[in-house]
Motif scaffolding. Structure first.
Motif, PDB file in Angstrom:
ATOM      1  N   ALA A  42      13.134  -4.712  -6.073  1.00  0.00           N
ATOM      2  CA  ALA A  42      12.160  -4.392  -5.008  1.00  0.00           C
ATOM      3  C   ALA A  42      12.106  -2.883  -4.778  1.00  0.00           C
ATOM      4  N   MET A  43      13.269  -2.254  -4.754  1.00  0.00           N
ATOM      5  CA  MET A  43      13.326  -0.808  -4.516  1.00  0.00           C
ATOM      6  C   MET A  43      12.628  -0.041  -5.642  1.00  0.00           C
ATOM      7  N   TYR A  44      12.881  -0.449  -6.889  1.00  0.00           N
ATOM      8  CA  TYR A  44      12.267   0.261  -8.010  1.00  0.00           C
ATOM      9  C   TYR A  44      10.769  -0.037  -8.134  1.00  0.00           C
ATOM     10  N   ARG A  45      10.339  -1.234  -7.716  1.00  0.00           N
ATOM     11  CA  ARG A  45       8.893  -1.517  -7.723  1.00  0.00           C
ATOM     12  C   ARG A  45       8.173  -0.586  -6.746  1.00  0.00           C
ATOM     13  N   GLU A  46       8.767  -0.410  -5.577  1.00  0.00           N
ATOM     14  CA  GLU A  46       8.172   0.513  -4.601  1.00  0.00           C
ATOM     15  C   GLU A  46       8.193   1.939  -5.132  1.00  0.00           C
ATOM     16  N   LEU A  50      -5.499  11.098   4.811  1.00  0.00           N
ATOM     17  CA  LEU A  50      -4.482  10.255   4.195  1.00  0.00           C
ATOM     18  C   LEU A  50      -5.133   9.416   3.104  1.00  0.00           C
ATOM     19  N   VAL A  51      -4.400   9.223   2.026  1.00  0.00           N
ATOM     20  CA  VAL A  51      -4.913   8.413   0.921  1.00  0.00           C
ATOM     21  C   VAL A  51      -4.007   7.198   0.781  1.00  0.00           C
ATOM     22  N   ALA A  52      -4.615   6.021   0.811  1.00  0.00           N
ATOM     23  CA  ALA A  52      -3.854   4.765   0.716  1.00  0.00           C
ATOM     24  C   ALA A  52      -4.261   4.043  -0.562  1.00  0.00           C
ATOM     25  N   PHE A  53      -3.285   3.852  -1.448  1.00  0.00           N
ATOM     26  CA  PHE A  53      -3.524   3.176  -2.733  1.00  0.00           C
ATOM     27  C   PHE A  53      -2.957   1.764  -2.683  1.00  0.00           C
ATOM     28  N   GLY A  54      -3.744   0.807  -3.138  1.00  0.00           N
ATOM     29  CA  GLY A  54      -3.229  -0.546  -3.321  1.00  0.00           C
ATOM     30  C   GLY A  54      -3.468  -0.970  -4.760  1.00  0.00           C
ATOM     31  N   THR A  93       0.846  -1.196   0.000  1.00  0.00           N
ATOM     32  CA  THR A  93       0.000   0.000   0.000  1.00  0.00           C
ATOM     33  C   THR A  93       0.880   1.244   0.000  1.00  0.00           C
ATOM     34  N   THR A  94       0.506   2.220  -0.805  1.00  0.00           N
ATOM     35  CA  THR A  94       1.234   3.491  -0.861  1.00  0.00           C
ATOM     36  C   THR A  94       0.385   4.564  -0.193  1.00  0.00           C
ATOM     37  N   VAL A  95       0.965   5.249   0.786  1.00  0.00           N
ATOM     38  CA  VAL A  95       0.214   6.236   1.569  1.00  0.00           C
ATOM     39  C   VAL A  95       0.790   7.630   1.348  1.00  0.00           C
ATOM     40  N   ILE A  96      -0.090   8.574   1.045  1.00  0.00           N
ATOM     41  CA  ILE A  96       0.291   9.987   0.950  1.00  0.00           C
ATOM     42  C   ILE A  96      -0.725  10.789   1.747  1.00  0.00           C
ATOM     43  N   ALA A  97      -0.247  11.717   2.557  1.00  0.00           N
ATOM     44  CA  ALA A  97      -1.155  12.596   3.308  1.00  0.00           C
ATOM     45  C   ALA A  97      -1.377  13.875   2.514  1.00  0.00           C
ATOM     46  N   LEU A  98      -2.634  14.284   2.429  1.00  0.00           N
ATOM     47  CA  LEU A  98      -2.977  15.548   1.775  1.00  0.00           C
ATOM     48  C   LEU A  98      -3.341  16.566   2.850  1.00  0.00           C
ATOM     49  N   PRO A 110       5.529   9.745  -0.665  1.00  0.00           N
ATOM     50  CA  PRO A 110       4.838   8.466  -0.471  1.00  0.00           C
ATOM     51  C   PRO A 110       5.544   7.571   0.546  1.00  0.00           C
ATOM     52  N   VAL A 111       4.732   6.896   1.345  1.00  0.00           N
ATOM     53  CA  VAL A 111       5.247   5.881   2.282  1.00  0.00           C
ATOM     54  C   VAL A 111       4.705   4.536   1.809  1.00  0.00           C
ATOM     55  N   ILE A 112       5.574   3.554   1.677  1.00  0.00           N
ATOM     56  CA  ILE A 112       5.149   2.227   1.211  1.00  0.00           C
ATOM     57  C   ILE A 112       4.981   1.312   2.419  1.00  0.00           C
ATOM     58  N   LEU A 113       3.799   0.736   2.551  1.00  0.00           N
ATOM     59  CA  LEU A 113       3.545  -0.228   3.626  1.00  0.00           C
ATOM     60  C   LEU A 113       3.549  -1.624   3.009  1.00  0.00           C
TER      61      LEU A 113
END
Lengths: 142, 177
Positions: B87-91, B58-62, B46-51, B122-125
Motif C-alpha cells: 500500500a505504501m509503495y503504491r501511494e 492545486l492539481v489533483a490526479f486520479g 487522488t494525488t494532490v500537488i500545489a503549484l 504529493p499528498v495522497i487522498l
C-alpha cells in the motif's frame, strides 16, 4: 573504479529504493538515505559521504535550502540534484546553492553515473553560474 | 489561449510523454472542460500537488486501478516489496508519477517575468471525496483515456482558499465524504 560513498535524499521511499539499487549495481556504496532537507543536513554531519543525490521538493526543508546549508558548513561537499523540476531558473538556483550537477527524473543509470563522475572530478565554476544568472536577470528586466 | 488552457495542454502533453516512455501506455483521447457544477467528485485515490509561482492552483490526479498497478509494477522492478509495504509503495509510485509529470510541466509554464514555480510534495487522498464549490473556487477537469484506463486531472483554485488536502482553508468545513 574506486568506491564512492553516497547519501540519497528524497522524500519518496520508492525513489530512495530505486536509486539505492541502481547505484549499488553501478558499483557505488549507499551509506545513508534521508527523506527531508533537515534529515539530510544531520545525516551529512554524521556520515560525511563522498557525494549526495538531492531531491528538491521535500517536506520541512527543500533540497536547494539543504544544499545551501550543507555547502555552507562543508564547502567541499559534492551534491548532485536528482529532481523532476525542469525549469531553467530552478537549475540555476541549485547550481548557485552549490550543486555540482543536475539530473532530471525519470533518471537513467548512465545519466546518473555521468553526473556523479563529473561531480567527483571537477567543480562547477561559480563565477560562470553567477554571470549566467545576472545575464538572465538583466534580460528579464529590460 | 487562456492560462487554464496552457496548463491543461502542458499536463496532457507531459502525461502522454511520461506514460508512453516509462510504461508503454498510449493516451488515446483527451477532453477538457471548465466545470460549472456545484461540486467536484474525486476518484478513490487522488494525488494532490500545489503549484506556486504564476500558477497558484492545486492539481489533483486520479488514475484508474489498472494504471496504478502498471505504474507500481514498473517502479518496483528490481527490488522486493513485502506484503505490508504494498500500500505504501503504491501511494509512493503514483505520487512520484504525478511529481514527475508536473515537474516537467513547470518548464513549459515558467514565465520569464515571474519567479520559479514551486511544487509541494504529493499528498495522497484515499476514498471518494466530493468538494462543494464556493463562490471564489474554480474547478477544471480533464480526462485522458488509455487502454489501461483513465487519468483524471482536476485543477482546483485559487490555491489560497484550499489546503493541500483540498479542504477549504476556513474554519467551516465545506467538504462532504
Amino acid at each position: 573504479m574506486s568506491t564512492v560513498d553516497i547519501m540519497i535524499v528524497d522524500d519518496s521511499p520508492i525513489i530512495r529504493q530505486k536509486l539505492t539499487v541502481m547505484l549499488e549495481q553501478i558499483g557505488y556504496r549507499v551509506v545513508q538515505t534521508a527523506a527531508t532537507g533537515k534529515e539530510a543536513i544531520a545525516a551529512y554531519r554524521s556520515q560525511r559521504p563522498d557525494l549526495v543525490t538531492m531531491d528538491i521538493t521535500m517536506p520541512d526543508m527543500n533540497g536547494i535550502e539543504a544544499t545551501r546549508a550543507i555547502i555552507g558548513e562543508f564547502p567541499d561537499a559534492k551534491i548532485v540534484m536528482v529532481t523532476s523540476h525542469g525549469q531553467e531558473k530552478m537549475v540555476l538556483e541549485a547550481l548557485k546553492a552549490g550543486a555540482k550537477g543536475y539530473v532530471i527524473k525519470p533518471f537513467q543509470p548512465h545519466v546518473v553515473y555521468e553526473a556523479i563522475q563529473k561531480a567527483c572530478r571537477r567543480t562547477v565554476d561559480q563565477a560562470k553560474v553567477q554571470a549566467i544568472i545576472e545575464q538572465r536577470t538583466n534580460t528579464t528586466e529590460s | 489561449m487562456t492560462q487554464i488552457d496552457r496548463i491543461m495542454s502542458s499536463i496532457a502533453c507531459r502525461t502522454r510523454e511520461y506514460l508512453g516512455a516509462e510504461f508503454g501506455v498510449t493516451i488515446t483521447a483527451a477532453n477538457a472542460h471548465c466545470s460549472e457544477s456545484d461540486q467536484l467528485t474525486l476518484p478513490r485515490m487522488t494525488t494532490v500537488i500545489a503549484l506556486g509561482g504564476n500558477i497558484n492552483m492545486l492539481v489533483a490526479f486520479g488514475f484508474d486501478e489498472r494504471l496504478i498497478d502498471l505504474i507500481f509494477d514498473k517502479m518496483t522492478e528490481g527490488f522486493e516489496v513485502g506484503e505490508d509495504e504494498v500500500a505504501m509503495y503504491r501511494e509512493a509510485a503514483t505520487g512520484e508519477a504525478v511529481n514527475t509529470i508536473l515537474g516537467h510541466c513547470t518548464s513549459d509554464l515558467a514565465d520569464d517575468a515571474g519567479g520559479v514555480i514551486t511544487m509541494t510534495p504529493p499528498v495522497i487522498l484515499e476514498g471518494v471525496k466530493t468538494i462543494r464549490r464556493m463562490k471564489d473556487a474554480s474547478f477544471y477537469t480533464q480526462n485522458l483515456d488509455s487502454m489501461f484506463g483513465q487519468v483524471t486531472v482536476n485543477l482546483v483554485g485559487p490555491r489560497m482558499i484550499f489546503d493541500n488536502h483540498l479542504d477549504y482553508a476556513t474554519q467551516e468545513n465545506h467538504e462532504h465524504r
